[in-house]
Design a protein around this motif. Structure first.
Motif, PDB file in Angstrom:
ATOM      1  N   TRP A  27      10.096   6.006  -9.433  1.00 29.66           N
ATOM      2  CA  TRP A  27      10.696   5.350 -10.593  1.00 29.66           C
ATOM      3  C   TRP A  27      10.647   6.279 -11.798  1.00 29.66           C
ATOM      4  CZ3 TRP A  27       9.196   4.220 -15.528  1.00 29.66           C
ATOM      5  CH2 TRP A  27      10.050   3.383 -16.254  1.00 29.66           C
ATOM      6  N   LYS A  28       9.496   6.870 -12.036  1.00 23.25           N
ATOM      7  CA  LYS A  28       9.328   7.755 -13.193  1.00 23.25           C
ATOM      8  C   LYS A  28      10.266   8.949 -13.100  1.00 23.25           C
ATOM      9  CE  LYS A  28       7.422  10.783 -16.095  1.00 23.25           C
ATOM     10  NZ  LYS A  28       8.333  11.753 -16.667  1.00 23.25           N
ATOM     11  N   LEU A  29      10.336   9.580 -11.926  1.00 31.78           N
ATOM     12  CA  LEU A  29      11.186  10.757 -11.768  1.00 31.78           C
ATOM     13  C   LEU A  29      12.670  10.421 -11.855  1.00 31.78           C
ATOM     14  CD1 LEU A  29       9.235  12.626  -8.949  1.00 31.78           C
ATOM     15  CD2 LEU A  29       9.198  13.078 -11.419  1.00 31.78           C
ATOM     16  N   SER A  30      13.050   9.253 -11.383  1.00 30.10           N
ATOM     17  CA  SER A  30      14.475   8.891 -11.419  1.00 30.10           C
ATOM     18  C   SER A  30      14.933   8.432 -12.798  1.00 30.10           C
ATOM     19  CB  SER A  30      14.786   7.820 -10.374  1.00 30.10           C
ATOM     20  OG  SER A  30      14.162   6.604 -10.717  1.00 30.10           O
ATOM     21  N   TRP A  35       5.418   8.407 -18.971  1.00 34.16           N
ATOM     22  CA  TRP A  35       4.455   7.795 -18.062  1.00 34.16           C
ATOM     23  C   TRP A  35       3.965   6.456 -18.588  1.00 34.16           C
ATOM     24  CZ3 TRP A  35       3.954   8.889 -13.233  1.00 34.16           C
ATOM     25  CH2 TRP A  35       4.236  10.171 -12.770  1.00 34.16           C
ATOM     26  N   ARG A  36       3.754   6.360 -19.882  1.00 27.61           N
ATOM     27  CA  ARG A  36       3.241   5.115 -20.467  1.00 27.61           C
ATOM     28  C   ARG A  36       4.222   3.952 -20.353  1.00 27.61           C
ATOM     29  NH1 ARG A  36      -1.448   5.740 -23.657  1.00 27.61           N
ATOM     30  NH2 ARG A  36      -2.016   7.914 -23.866  1.00 27.61           N
ATOM     31  N   ASP A  37       5.498   4.254 -20.056  1.00 26.37           N
ATOM     32  CA  ASP A  37       6.505   3.210 -19.901  1.00 26.37           C
ATOM     33  C   ASP A  37       6.651   2.731 -18.458  1.00 26.37           C
ATOM     34  OD1 ASP A  37       7.028   3.364 -22.604  1.00 26.37           O
ATOM     35  OD2 ASP A  37       8.660   4.800 -22.366  1.00 26.37           O
ATOM     36  N   LEU A  38       5.781   3.203 -17.582  1.00 24.03           N
ATOM     37  CA  LEU A  38       5.831   2.802 -16.180  1.00 24.03           C
ATOM     38  C   LEU A  38       5.616   1.288 -16.072  1.00 24.03           C
ATOM     39  CD1 LEU A  38       5.911   4.335 -13.354  1.00 24.03           C
ATOM     40  CD2 LEU A  38       3.467   3.881 -13.293  1.00 24.03           C
ATOM     41  N   PRO A  39       6.507   0.578 -15.386  1.00 26.38           N
ATOM     42  CA  PRO A  39       6.331  -0.874 -15.243  1.00 26.38           C
ATOM     43  C   PRO A  39       5.006  -1.222 -14.559  1.00 26.38           C
ATOM     44  CG  PRO A  39       8.547  -0.233 -14.587  1.00 26.38           C
ATOM     45  CD  PRO A  39       7.770   1.036 -14.778  1.00 26.38           C
ATOM     46  N   TRP A  45      -0.341   3.283 -15.318  1.00 23.57           N
ATOM     47  CA  TRP A  45       0.405   4.540 -15.389  1.00 23.57           C
ATOM     48  C   TRP A  45      -0.502   5.739 -15.177  1.00 23.57           C
ATOM     49  CZ3 TRP A  45      -0.639   8.493 -18.699  1.00 23.57           C
ATOM     50  CH2 TRP A  45      -1.428   8.211 -19.814  1.00 23.57           C
ATOM     51  N   LYS A  46      -1.726   5.658 -15.670  1.00 29.19           N
ATOM     52  CA  LYS A  46      -2.638   6.795 -15.542  1.00 29.19           C
ATOM     53  C   LYS A  46      -3.016   7.043 -14.082  1.00 29.19           C
ATOM     54  CE  LYS A  46      -6.334   9.107 -17.762  1.00 29.19           C
ATOM     55  NZ  LYS A  46      -7.114   9.270 -18.919  1.00 29.19           N
ATOM     56  N   THR A  47      -3.148   5.982 -13.297  1.00 30.39           N
ATOM     57  CA  THR A  47      -3.438   6.124 -11.871  1.00 30.39           C
ATOM     58  C   THR A  47      -2.289   6.847 -11.171  1.00 30.39           C
ATOM     59  OG1 THR A  47      -4.758   4.105 -11.851  1.00 30.39           O
ATOM     60  CG2 THR A  47      -3.883   4.851  -9.727  1.00 30.39           C
ATOM     61  N   VAL A  48      -1.070   6.427 -11.459  1.00 30.45           N
ATOM     62  CA  VAL A  48       0.108   7.038 -10.835  1.00 30.45           C
ATOM     63  C   VAL A  48       0.228   8.496 -11.274  1.00 30.45           C
ATOM     64  CG1 VAL A  48       2.618   6.882 -10.575  1.00 30.45           C
ATOM     65  CG2 VAL A  48       1.251   4.793 -10.710  1.00 30.45           C
ATOM     66  N   TYR A  49       0.016   8.764 -12.550  1.00 36.26           N
ATOM     67  CA  TYR A  49       0.086  10.129 -13.069  1.00 36.26           C
ATOM     68  C   TYR A  49      -0.967  11.024 -12.414  1.00 36.26           C
ATOM     69  CZ  TYR A  49      -0.662  14.119 -16.056  1.00 36.26           C
ATOM     70  OH  TYR A  49      -0.838  15.396 -16.499  1.00 36.26           O
ATOM     71  N   GLU A  50      -2.198  10.534 -12.354  1.00 38.20           N
ATOM     72  CA  GLU A  50      -3.278  11.337 -11.761  1.00 38.20           C
ATOM     73  C   GLU A  50      -3.014  11.615 -10.284  1.00 38.20           C
ATOM     74  OE1 GLU A  50      -5.746  12.976 -13.102  1.00 38.20           O
ATOM     75  OE2 GLU A  50      -5.209  12.254 -15.102  1.00 38.20           O
ATOM     76  N   ARG A  51      -2.431  10.652  -9.584  1.00 39.26           N
ATOM     77  CA  ARG A  51      -2.141  10.834  -8.164  1.00 39.26           C
ATOM     78  C   ARG A  51      -1.065  11.900  -7.958  1.00 39.26           C
ATOM     79  NH1 ARG A  51      -3.097   6.600  -4.371  1.00 39.26           N
ATOM     80  NH2 ARG A  51      -4.417   5.716  -5.980  1.00 39.26           N
ATOM     81  N   ILE A  52       0.019  11.868  -8.750  1.00 39.09           N
ATOM     82  CA  ILE A  52       1.057  12.887  -8.575  1.00 39.09           C
ATOM     83  C   ILE A  52       0.528  14.258  -8.977  1.00 39.09           C
ATOM     84  CG2 ILE A  52       2.163  12.598 -10.831  1.00 39.09           C
ATOM     85  CD1 ILE A  52       4.829  13.244  -9.515  1.00 39.09           C
ATOM     86  N   ARG A  53      -0.306  14.299  -9.994  1.00 38.74           N
ATOM     87  CA  ARG A  53      -0.886  15.566 -10.438  1.00 38.74           C
ATOM     88  C   ARG A  53      -1.776  16.155  -9.340  1.00 38.74           C
ATOM     89  NH1 ARG A  53      -5.249  17.541 -12.058  1.00 38.74           N
ATOM     90  NH2 ARG A  53      -6.384  15.590 -12.037  1.00 38.74           N
ATOM     91  N   ARG A  54      -2.610  15.320  -8.749  1.00 40.84           N
ATOM     92  CA  ARG A  54      -3.515  15.791  -7.698  1.00 40.84           C
ATOM     93  C   ARG A  54      -2.749  16.204  -6.451  1.00 40.84           C
ATOM     94  NH1 ARG A  54      -6.370  12.630  -4.056  1.00 40.84           N
ATOM     95  NH2 ARG A  54      -6.109  10.850  -5.426  1.00 40.84           N
ATOM     96  N   TRP A  55      -1.764  15.385  -6.054  1.00 41.01           N
ATOM     97  CA  TRP A  55      -0.979  15.709  -4.868  1.00 41.01           C
ATOM     98  C   TRP A  55      -0.170  16.991  -5.072  1.00 41.01           C
ATOM     99  CZ3 TRP A  55       1.013  10.076  -3.801  1.00 41.01           C
ATOM    100  CH2 TRP A  55      -0.011   9.343  -3.185  1.00 41.01           C
ATOM    101  N   SER A  56       0.243  17.259  -6.300  1.00 48.12           N
ATOM    102  CA  SER A  56       0.952  18.514  -6.580  1.00 48.12           C
ATOM    103  C   SER A  56      -0.009  19.691  -6.481  1.00 48.12           C
ATOM    104  CB  SER A  56       1.581  18.476  -7.968  1.00 48.12           C
ATOM    105  OG  SER A  56       2.573  17.488  -8.032  1.00 48.12           O
ATOM    106  N   ALA A  57      -1.195  19.530  -7.037  1.00 46.40           N
ATOM    107  CA  ALA A  57      -2.182  20.619  -7.064  1.00 46.40           C
ATOM    108  C   ALA A  57      -2.727  20.958  -5.677  1.00 46.40           C
ATOM    109  CB  ALA A  57      -3.334  20.263  -8.002  1.00 46.40           C
ATOM    110  N   ASP A  58      -2.916  19.950  -4.827  1.00 50.74           N
ATOM    111  CA  ASP A  58      -3.530  20.227  -3.521  1.00 50.74           C
ATOM    112  C   ASP A  58      -2.526  20.515  -2.404  1.00 50.74           C
ATOM    113  OD1 ASP A  58      -2.549  17.751  -2.628  1.00 50.74           O
ATOM    114  OD2 ASP A  58      -4.504  16.775  -2.582  1.00 50.74           O
TER     115      ASP A  58
END
Length: 116
Positions: A27-30, A35-39, A45-58
């Motif tokens: 949803w965020k990417l499309s 991030w703060r506007d995530l439904p 939103w912080k959980t979703v942000y941290e997950r994409i950040r971690r998945w990108s890094a690892d």
């Protein structure tokens, strides 16, 4: 199909559903929204942000892409042929790139009043 590639969070908190998080990321990417506007339906939103950040890094996204490409290639749904590669170079005028008027950026000096 992708769940084995998505590692659980490292914290001792309850795990947010991967499907919910991935849907929030999509949803965020499309939408391009902040991030703060995530439904709320996607979780904090912080959980979703941290997950994409971690998945990108690892490297999770890279492994997932490779898996999906292999799976699609195995069933013949990927056409790997390249029909045209165009290496044309287009030169733009210096002003099209936002260059300063007057050449190399040095200030122009007035020659004084014209004679005559």
């Amino acid at each position: 199909m992708i769940e084995p590639f998505l590692a659980p969070p490292r914290m001792g908190r309850p795990v947010r559903d991967h499907r919910q998080v991935v849907n929030g990321i999509l949803w965020k990417l499309s939408t391009g929204a902040a991030w703060r506007d995530l439904p709320e339906r996607y979780g904090p939103w912080k959980t979703v942000y941290e997950r994409i950040r971690r998945w990108s890094a690892d490297g999770t996204w890279d492994r997932l892409l490779a898996h999906v490409q292999q799976r699609c290639d195995a069933v013949g749904s990927v056409d790997w042929t390249v029909t045209c590669v165009d290496s044309t170079t287009v030169r733009a005028h210096q002003h099209a790139a936002g260059a300063r008027k007057g050449g190399s950026g040095r200030a122009r000096r007035s020659a004084g009043p014209a004679a005559g």
